[in-house]
Design an enzyme around this catalytic site. Structure first.
Site, PDB file in Angstrom:
ATOM      1  N   CYS A  61       0.853  -1.181   0.000  1.00  0.00           N
ATOM      2  CA  CYS A  61       0.000   0.000   0.000  1.00  0.00           C
ATOM      3  C   CYS A  61       0.900   1.246   0.000  1.00  0.00           C
ATOM      4  CB  CYS A  61      -0.953  -0.085   1.199  1.00  0.00           C
ATOM      5  SG  CYS A  61      -2.142   1.247   1.388  1.00  0.00           S
ATOM      6  N   ASP A  84      -8.703  -3.207  -8.125  1.00  0.00           N
ATOM      7  CA  ASP A  84      -8.314  -2.127  -7.212  1.00  0.00           C
ATOM      8  C   ASP A  84      -8.721  -0.785  -7.822  1.00  0.00           C
ATOM      9  OD1 ASP A  84      -7.041  -0.260  -5.601  1.00  0.00           O
ATOM     10  OD2 ASP A  84      -5.171  -1.398  -5.455  1.00  0.00           O
ATOM     11  N   HIS A  93      -7.530  -4.149  -3.822  1.00  0.00           N
ATOM     12  CA  HIS A  93      -6.455  -3.547  -3.046  1.00  0.00           C
ATOM     13  C   HIS A  93      -6.300  -4.287  -1.714  1.00  0.00           C
ATOM     14  CE1 HIS A  93      -3.773  -0.144  -2.147  1.00  0.00           C
ATOM     15  NE2 HIS A  93      -4.195  -0.270  -0.900  1.00  0.00           N
TER      16      HIS A  93
END
Length: 219
Positions: free
Chosen positions: A116, A161, A188
């Site tokens: 991330c 995502d 994600h």
């Protein structure tokens, strides 16, 4: 089992979770957290890499502004984590990554892996610090793709995502054609087993590729 240690950085002394393999190390990894701090999941990620033969060090990147942050994956945790990364900034994160890598360098060759927000920090570690790196779903990567890399980097993205649409993934392929860019039928955060978006099959395949990358570049 790992333990908390103290790490000296240009941002001051911070905590870091360090774990080591039982056998001689294949290499060493700086594990760069998500926006949620060095929580149980990130400590578990570090333990997993140690089980696969790597020394793993997960710095608590938020310590310079707020020590001991461990957030959950709910809306409150997301909102707070986003505020913390804005306050810290990526330059400070790169400074901390450099300090962590320097602390490991006497033990083994060092790479980074990040998730991330940490995926973008890992990219910057390859671009600016010369550390072989694996970047998982870094939504903040694109502004840096024109920088010349000093080390190889591998990318993992989820095809569902919404924060990283296909055209953003394609920019990685176009601007860094020498690097591996993989996509998975996932959202994600698919590597994180504490999130609703966890996709075990994608996580296993991405991990397999990640381990092969580090066995090659840290040998």
């Amino acid at each position: 089992m790992g333990q908390w240690i103290k790490l000296q950085t240009p941002q001051g002394e911070i905590s870091a979770w360090k774990t080591e393999p039982a056998q001689p190390a294949r290499g060493a990894l700086v594990v760069v957290q998500e926006i949620f701090g060095v929580n149980a999941h990130i400590r578990g990620v570090a333990e997993g890499f140690a089980a696969d033969g790597f020394i793993a060090l997960a710095p608590a990147y938020f310590d310079p502004i707020e020590p001991g942050v461990e957030l959950g994956y709910d809306e409150a945790g997301i909102e707070r984590g986003r505020g913390l990364i804005q306050r810290l900034g990526l330059d400070a994160a790169v400074d901390i990554t450099r300090a962590a890598a320097d602390a490991l360098a006497a033990q083994a060759r060092v790479g980074t892996v990040g998730y991330c927000w940490g995926g973008t920090v890992a990219l910057l570690a390859a671009l600016r610090l010369g550390l072989p790196s694996v970047s998982y779903y870094g939504a903040r990567n694109v502004p840096f793709l024109d920088e010349a890399p000093k080390a190889p980097v591998m990318f993992h993205f989820g095809e569902h995502d919404k924060s990283i649409p296909p055209e953003m993934v394609q920019q990685h392929r176009d601007k860094l054609p020498q690097m591996d860019v993989f996509t998975y039928p996932a959202d994600h955060g698919f590597n994180c087993d504490a999130r609703a978006s966890h996709h075990p099959e994608s996580a296993r395949l991405a991990r397999q590729r990640t381990l092969e990358f580090f066995r090659k570049h840290l040998a």
